[in-house]
Design an enzyme around this catalytic site. Structure first.
Site, PDB file in Angstrom:
ATOM      1  N   SER A  43       1.066  -1.320  -0.037  1.00  0.00           N
ATOM      2  CA  SER A  43      -0.139   0.118   0.075  1.00  0.00           C
ATOM      3  C   SER A  43       0.777   1.310  -0.115  1.00  0.00           C
ATOM      4  O   SER A  43       1.703   1.477  -1.067  1.00  0.00           O
ATOM      5  CB  SER A  43      -0.706   0.077   1.216  1.00  0.00           C
ATOM      6  OG  SER A  43      -2.140   0.761   1.122  1.00  0.00           O
ATOM      7  N   ASP A 394      -5.843  -3.393  -2.811  1.00  0.00           N
ATOM      8  CA  ASP A 394      -4.766  -3.232  -1.838  1.00  0.00           C
ATOM      9  C   ASP A 394      -4.139  -4.080  -1.047  1.00  0.00           C
ATOM     10  O   ASP A 394      -4.750  -5.202  -0.720  1.00  0.00           O
ATOM     11  CB  ASP A 394      -5.404  -2.111  -0.829  1.00  0.00           C
ATOM     12  CG  ASP A 394      -4.469  -1.462   0.020  1.00  0.00           C
ATOM     13  OD1 ASP A 394      -3.660  -2.024   0.771  1.00  0.00           O
ATOM     14  OD2 ASP A 394      -4.138  -0.230  -0.261  1.00  0.00           O
TER      15      ASP A 394
END
Length: 630
Positions: A43, A394
């Site tokens: 991320s 993600d």
């Protein structure tokens, strides 16, 4: 002239949305004493890892006088310092997250709900959002109900039905608002922000996230904008004089989450083959990058009138694409759709799946079908006859702190990790702003998250979020507390106002977070690689001994099950014919049988005569096990 670092290290960084502004200064501080070999993250940590690897390549080019296509002051760690200063300026991060057309109200609501605002403000924002997102629908519903009340009871009927009509209109407006947001997000690939700008930058507007990231990676590495930085550029980067031998000069790894297959995946894809559609990628990536990938793929596969291009993989995969796949924060930033060949057993085509006819090549073995599933499908000579969509979001969904990256039985150099923690008011011990264990007795304590709140609603929310955090982080938390890991992790404590989805941080807050990043990089100066290496060896010796003893115990177990005697003999008898996965030749088969006997013999000796290598080994004792990698 800056001092030349003499040591090497790896670095792994945790996800954290805007908390990632910790990382650039930490990297800059580490770069004073270390050269980077392997870099990883998830991320926001993936953004920092990509920038760090690009700067590492640029630094090598600068020091070794390799020609580059960017001004020298933007290349390497000098350029990273410039990028760090931009990230730490008020409003800059907010300018990177630009909502898609029509998504502004929903974007503002999400930021408020996920930020550090108080309960009252969040409640008012949630209630008021219905008025802003679906005002026409609410007005029409109210007018219809009022008209109905007037037709039934006249003016008196309107007065008596006014309050119920308002409530019903509001509830109906809420339903329409949810439906509108859902349609909007589906149109924008499951997110409110695609990462691309929806305006003309020639008018002086700031770049959006993906455009800025592309320009930054190209500048840091010294490459022109129309030749995206690839993983191959990292692997084949110039080598420093005396650099320790390794297959790759710089290795970068990231984690993404395959939502469609419900599994974490490491990037770059080394053996997996996926395809992409240009109209999807035009929404997500700069035109120069998409043009380059289309040219790389050459001839597309056409299915049901739609062109699918083979995604560059392995060394050819652009770093930007991998980074974008890792940072797709759910709902906020659009997911990345890729496509794999649909197998014959797939159901009839639905939305998101194109089908032209039955698959012309069947899998011949269980291994073939399993390998095709786990790698995204193998390229077939006639080309896939149908595709199905695979969503990637993600990496923090499945592994927000991938400290397992770059682990070896015995390390050649340290693999540092930076963990972002958010102490709560329930913590009984004061939390230092930046913490690295100074002794083997530190860093093993369990994390505690208090659930109790003043109100029942708050407590229920805390309980639900605690469940989600446990599902997401339990494996990373356990490993980060283990000896051989905990002494290499620096913990950076952030307050509720620092990082997260706080897009309006003041300069004072931004400066404080940046200083914590610098302190995190500097604190590694006291790291003892000697102690770390010795702990890893003690762990390895203890685990190997116990594993070998367990092998011998399994072989010696009595009485044997008669129906399984043939199976028991397969490992020992080099002349027996195994049912699958046969060795390439007789020499390998005999060597494997010899290894089995050696393990049995060694396990018996250790079990009966010792010594016991676990007596004073680090606790908790580690264990060896065969597990899939990702």
């Amino acid at each position: 002239m800056a001092r030349t670092p003499a040591k090497y290290c790896d670095l792994v960084m945790k996800g954290g949305i805007t908390s990632g502004i910790v990382y650039p200064n930490a990297v800059l501080a580490l770069a004073r004493d270390y050269r980077f070999k392997n870099i990883g993250g998830t991320s926001a940590g993936a953004i920092a890892a990509a920038a760090c690897s690009a700067a590492a390549v640029g630094d090598r080019c600068k020091r070794l006088k390799v020609p580059v296509a960017q001004p020298e002051e933007f290349i390497g760690f000098e350029g990273l310092a410039r990028a760090s200063a931009n990230l730490s300026s008020p409003g800059f991060i907010r300018s990177l997250l630009q909502p898609a057309a029509g998504a502004g109200q929903a974007f503002r609501l999400l930021v408020i709900l996920a930020g550090s605002a108080g309960f009252l403000r969040k409640t008012l924002a949630l209630l008021g959002s219905v008025l802003r997102i679906a005002p026409v629908e609410m007005l029409l519903l109210f007018a219809s109900l009022a008209s109905l009340a007037y037709a039934v009871g006249g003016p008196t009927g309107i007065l008596s039905a006014a309050l119920p009509a308002v409530i019903c209109a509001y509830v109906g407006g809420a339903v329409f608002a949810v439906l509108r947001i859902a349609r909007l997000m589906r149109r924008n690939l499951m997110g409110l922000c695609t990462g691309k700008a929806f305006h003309d930058r020639s008018r002086g507007r700031n770049a959006a996230l993906t455009d800025w990231l592309h320009e930054t990676l190209q500048a840091l590495s010294g490459k022109p904008l129309d030749q995206p930085l690839t993983f191959g550029d990292l692997w084949t980067a110039p080598r420093y004089p005396g650099e320790p031998g390794s297959e790759r000069a710089v290795t970068l790894k990231m984690i993404t989450t395959g939502i469609s297959h419900q599994e974490p995946r490491s990037l770059p894809f080394e053996s997996a083959l996926f395809w992409f559609r240009r109209r999807d990628f035009d929404m997500l990536f700069p035109k120069a990058v998409v043009d380059w990938m289309v040219e790389k793929a050459r001839d597309p596969v056409t299915v049901a009138g739609e062109n699918y291009y083979l995604l560059p993989h392995d060394a050819d995969m652009p770093v930007l694409v991998a980074t974008r796949m890792s940072l797709s924060f759910p709902l906020l930033i659009s997911a990345v759709p890729l496509y794999e060949p649909a197998r014959p057993e797939s159901p009839p085509a639905t939305e998101g799946e194109a089908r032209a006819g039955p698959d012309d090549v069947e899998e011949k073995t269980v291994l073939d079908s399993t390998e095709a599933l786990t790698t995204g499908g193998r390229k077939r000579r006639a080309g896939p006859a149908a595709f199905r969509i695979c969503w990637f979001s993600d990496g923090g969904i499945s592994s927000n702190f991938p400290i397992h990256l770059f682990d070896r039985a015995l390390p050649r150099w340290p693999t540092f990790a930076i963990n972002l923690v958010y102490p709560t008011t329930s913590d009984t011990r004061p939390q230092p702003a930046v913490f690295l264990p100074e002794s083997n007795r530190q860093g093993w304590q369990r994390h505690y998250q208090a659930i109790a709140r003043n109100s029942a609603v708050h407590e229920l929310c805390a309980f639900v979020f605690g469940i989600v955090a446990t599902m997401q982080n339990w494996r990373d938390l356990l490993q980060s507390r283990a000896p051989g890991h905990r002494e290499r992790i620096v913990h950076v404590a952030l307050s509720p106002e620092e990082g997260g989805l706080n897009l309006a941080m003041t300069k004072q807050v931004l400066d404080a977070v940046s200083k914590k990043g610098t302190a995190a990089g500097e604190i590694f100066a006291r790291f003892s690689f000697e102690n770390h290496y010795w702990i890893r060896w003690r762990n390895l010796a203890s685990a190997l001994q116990r594993y070998t003893i367990d092998i011998a115990a399994s072989d010696a177990y009595q009485p044997k099950i008669p129906d399984y005697e043939v199976a028991y003999a397969l490992a020992r008898d080099a002349t027996a014919t195994p049912p699958s996965y046969r060795f390439a030749n007789k020499a390998e088969r005999h060597e494997a049988a010899r290894l089995f006997e050696q393990l049995i013999s060694e396990g018996k000796i250790w079990s009966e005569e010792g010594p016991d290598l676990t007596k004073t080994a680090p606790r908790p004792l580690p264990q060896l096990q065969i597990a899939p990698t990702y």
